[in-house]
Design a protein around this motif. Structure first.
Motif, PDB file in Angstrom:
ATOM      1  N   TYR A 577      -8.974  -4.617   1.320  1.00  0.00           N
ATOM      2  CA  TYR A 577      -8.975  -4.894  -0.116  1.00  0.00           C
ATOM      3  C   TYR A 577      -7.541  -4.792  -0.638  1.00  0.00           C
ATOM      4  N   LYS A 578      -7.227  -5.614  -1.623  1.00  0.00           N
ATOM      5  CA  LYS A 578      -5.938  -5.545  -2.311  1.00  0.00           C
ATOM      6  C   LYS A 578      -6.194  -5.141  -3.753  1.00  0.00           C
ATOM      7  N   VAL A 579      -5.485  -4.124  -4.211  1.00  0.00           N
ATOM      8  CA  VAL A 579      -5.791  -3.509  -5.500  1.00  0.00           C
ATOM      9  C   VAL A 579      -4.528  -3.413  -6.355  1.00  0.00           C
ATOM     10  N   THR A 580      -4.635  -3.845  -7.619  1.00  0.00           N
ATOM     11  CA  THR A 580      -3.518  -3.711  -8.571  1.00  0.00           C
ATOM     12  C   THR A 580      -3.961  -3.083  -9.890  1.00  0.00           C
ATOM     13  N   THR A 581      -5.267  -2.853 -10.066  1.00  0.00           N
ATOM     14  CA  THR A 581      -5.778  -2.237 -11.297  1.00  0.00           C
ATOM     15  C   THR A 581      -6.799  -1.172 -10.941  1.00  0.00           C
ATOM     16  N   ASP A 582      -7.084  -0.287 -11.894  1.00  0.00           N
ATOM     17  CA  ASP A 582      -8.081   0.742 -11.616  1.00  0.00           C
ATOM     18  C   ASP A 582      -9.475   0.144 -11.463  1.00  0.00           C
ATOM     19  N   GLU A 583      -9.746  -0.964 -12.168  1.00  0.00           N
ATOM     20  CA  GLU A 583     -11.048  -1.620 -12.020  1.00  0.00           C
ATOM     21  C   GLU A 583     -11.224  -2.183 -10.611  1.00  0.00           C
ATOM     22  N   GLU A 584     -10.148  -2.787 -10.090  1.00  0.00           N
ATOM     23  CA  GLU A 584     -10.212  -3.317  -8.725  1.00  0.00           C
ATOM     24  C   GLU A 584     -10.375  -2.187  -7.713  1.00  0.00           C
TER      25      GLU A 584
END
Length: 648
Positions: A577-584
């Motif tokens: 997974y690639k994450v840039t926000t807390d929702e992601e």
């Protein structure tokens, strides 16, 4: 007539390991679960042959890197409370040298791991063999002599019969609660295959009891006397409490006598964070509550702690001029530190005996009123604040005020990754998500500090951080060992980008073994912890940010170097997974928990957004001479703090 069995040295070793057992509190289990291997010419036809032909009950695992597999072995033993362990074997030369770092990690943390490196020929007939280091002044030296400095016991088997006394001594050290760590038995490759008529009794079932060492009457009297004299004691809960399995005993003791406790990295996770006496992490990477109370304490009761510089804040933390130390430790060496009253005993037995004697003398209660509750409430609010820090643009206030232009770095990072997610916010999302049946693994960089300061432990033995050696590369590999120890739990390796690139060799091994681990990777394109350290002491970001070499300046001050860690892990077969926000991040955590294979969550977090110190100091070697005014100021401050610290 003594019955004998003709076996090779390697075959005898395997048979011996199969018959070793550990007993603790009348519970018995096999001492060795298995052996991690990377075979080479120095061990494959010797120890490898023995394991292929008759491994007994030993499970053989194939490692990818000698250091990585040994970290997995350490992670297993640590999670098993040092009551069961693995052996690790490699060929001579670079394979053995790779394991030296892991041996140091095990010894620094007092975790038992048996190292079985191949060695050069005892006969010296074919010398110099492949991978042999020749020392003209001493031909008996090999790569394996490097293990001497980092092992609690070291031996080399140059004749088959030497195996017997060597292994008896190896078991003695591996099961010694006061002095365990790495044990190295070097195996010359010719001797591995040589046969000997071993007496049958060498292979008898051996039960190694880990006894609870009781304190003497004099120790109890001295400990009780000093406690009764003091009004504001604080307990330091160290790793010895963990391995004594004394968490509940300490908890009851603390509540009964109204004595708060702070946790070292090794002692953290035995008692839940919401316990009213638990002040959380203490020292350099400690939190506001423990450090505030520690400064006023007139008695420090160190239980199972090595009193490292992080725990004592370089011997500066305990500022009360009347402070005394009561050291409860099964190790005489550690009990003698800080000139304290020495109680050399098992942690649980010691607390029980002190409790009995205090009762006999009419009891005791500390002088605290509402200080403990207030300190906890204040720090709980601070953790809530940390967990909700979000980037707010130009008016964003960093955790530490300095002269460094953070905004420039933030914008550059955002342009590359699209992320403005702070590290502390990501940690908050993770802490909210993990509620039960989990283990968090960490070791190096900024994450152990953030975890000790701000992580709320919600389940006993869910906190597994190696900080005795703070070895980069421990995290992912040890997570495999933890998963092997507790397969029913979700295991999360918290790792920085620098540590992941340093070593994650057993991630593909986790795929091979069907042992799912979850890698939580914090990518800030920086060696973040050390970057923070240098900036905090007047320097710039020198050699710690990951940047291209600038053709104009000739230095590493070009643009940041992006890495797609998710793509890397996907190539091994992980779900990524690639994450840039807390929702992601929340979505990734939910989905990762459903997976059957190992996962990696690549979180892009803003550089320089780790949590910072709370009323602590840590001694570092600041330059005495510099043209930089900020470094001069840092040196002056360092010198002032040193004058306030205990000198030994």
């Amino acid at each position: 007539m003594v019955k004998t069995i003709r076996l090779t040295t390697a075959q005898a070793l395997v048979r011996f390991l199969n018959n070793q057992y550990v007993e603790f509190d009348k519970k018995e289990n096999r001492m060795f679960k298995g052996i991690f291997t990377i075979f080479g010419h120095g061990n494959v036809v010797g120890l490898g042959q023995a394991l292929e032909e008759n491994p007994g009950k030993l499970i053989v695992h194939q490692g990818r890197n000698e250091q990585g597999m040994a970290h997995a072995a350490m992670g297993y033993a640590k999670q098993k409370m040092r009551k069961q362990m693995y052996a690790c074997t490699s060929s001579v030369g670079p394979g053995a040298a790779n394991m030296v770092t892991a041996a140091a990690t095990a010894t620094a943390n007092c975790i038992p791991v048996l190292f079985l490196p191949g060695d050069v020929y005892a006969t010296r007939q074919p010398d110099p063999v492949l991978q042999q280091i020749e020392q003209p002044t001493n031909l008996s030296i090999s790569t394996n002599d490097a293990f001497k400095a980092v092992s609690k016991y070291w031996d080399r088997i140059t004749r088959p019969e030497q195996l017997m006394t060597a292994m008896i001594n190896a078991m003695r050290v591996l099961t010694d609660p006061a002095d365990t760590g790495a044990v190295t038995i070097a195996l010359p490759q010719d001797v591995e295959g040589e046969a000997y008529d071993y007496p049958e009794y060498f292979f008898q079932k051996r039960v190694h009891r880990i006894d609870r060492r009781p304190p003497t009457a004099e120790m109890i009297e001295e400990a009780v006397n000093i406690i009764r004299l003091k009004k504001k004691p604080i307990i330091i809960c160290g790793g010895g409490v963990k391995y004594s399995e004394a968490g509940e005993t300490l908890k009851k003791f603390a509540h009964k006598y109204n004595i708060p406790f702070g946790e070292t990295q090794a002692g953290r996770g035995l008692i839940l964070s919401n316990d009213t006496m638990n002040l959380g992490g203490i020292g350099e990477t400690g939190g506001m509550a423990a450090n505030e109370i520690a400064k006023q304490a007139d008695l420090v009761i160190g239980i199972g702690t090595r009193y490292t510089d992080f725990t004592t804040s370089s011997k500066w933390l305990f500022q009360n001029t009347e402070v005394s130390y009561l050291n409860i430790n099964v190790s005489e060496f550690h009990a003698y530190k800080l000139d304290g009253v020495q109680m050399i005993a098992d942690a649980r037995v010691a607390l029980e005996e002190i409790d009995k004697e205090l009762n006999n003398l009419g009891g005791y209660i500390s002088g605290y009123t509402d200080e403990i509750e207030m300190a906890k409430e204040k720090f709980s609010s601070e953790i809530d604040r940390l967990y909700n820090i979000k980037y707010t643009g130009k008016n964003f206030v960093p955790e530490v005020a300095d002269n460094f232009d953070r905004e420039k770095v933030y914008k550059e990072f955002h342009n590359i990754t699209g992320s403005y997610l702070t590290q502390s916010r990501a940690l908050g999302v993770l802490n909210d998500f993990m509620k039960k049946n989990y283990v968090v693994v960490g070791a190096s960089g900024s994450l152990p500090g953030d975890l000790q300061r701000a992580w709320r432990v919600k389940e006993v033995n869910s906190y597994h951080v190696e900080y005795g050696f703070s070895c980069m590369g421990y995290e992912v590999n040890a997570a495999l060992g933890v998963k092997m120890a507790e397969p029913e739990k979700e295991v999360y390796a918290f790792v920085g980008d620098g540590s992941y690139m340093m070593l994650h060799s057993e991630l593909p091994t986790s795929i091979q073994e069907h042992k799912k681990i979850n890698v939580i990777l914090f990518d800030n394109m920086t060696f973040g912890c050390i970057n923070n350290l240098e900036i905090g002491h007047g320097m710039g970001s020198f050699g710690t940010e990951f940047r291209f070499r600038n053709k104009e300046t000739g230095k590493l001050d070009g643009e940041m170097v992006p890495v797609d860690f998710a793509m890397n892990a996907a190539s091994y077969g992980c779900k990524t997974y690639k994450v840039t926000t807390d929702e992601e991040l929340e979505h990734a955590l939910v989905d990762a928990k459903k997976q059957k294979v190992s996962t990696l969550i690549d979180i892009k977090v803003l550089p320089k957004t780790m949590a910072h110190g709370y009323g602590d100091w840590w001694r570092v070697g600041v330059a005495e001479v510099s043209d930089n005014s900020r470094i001069k100021e840092a040196y002056t401050q360092n010198s002032r703090k040193l004058k306030e610290a205990r000198q030994y």
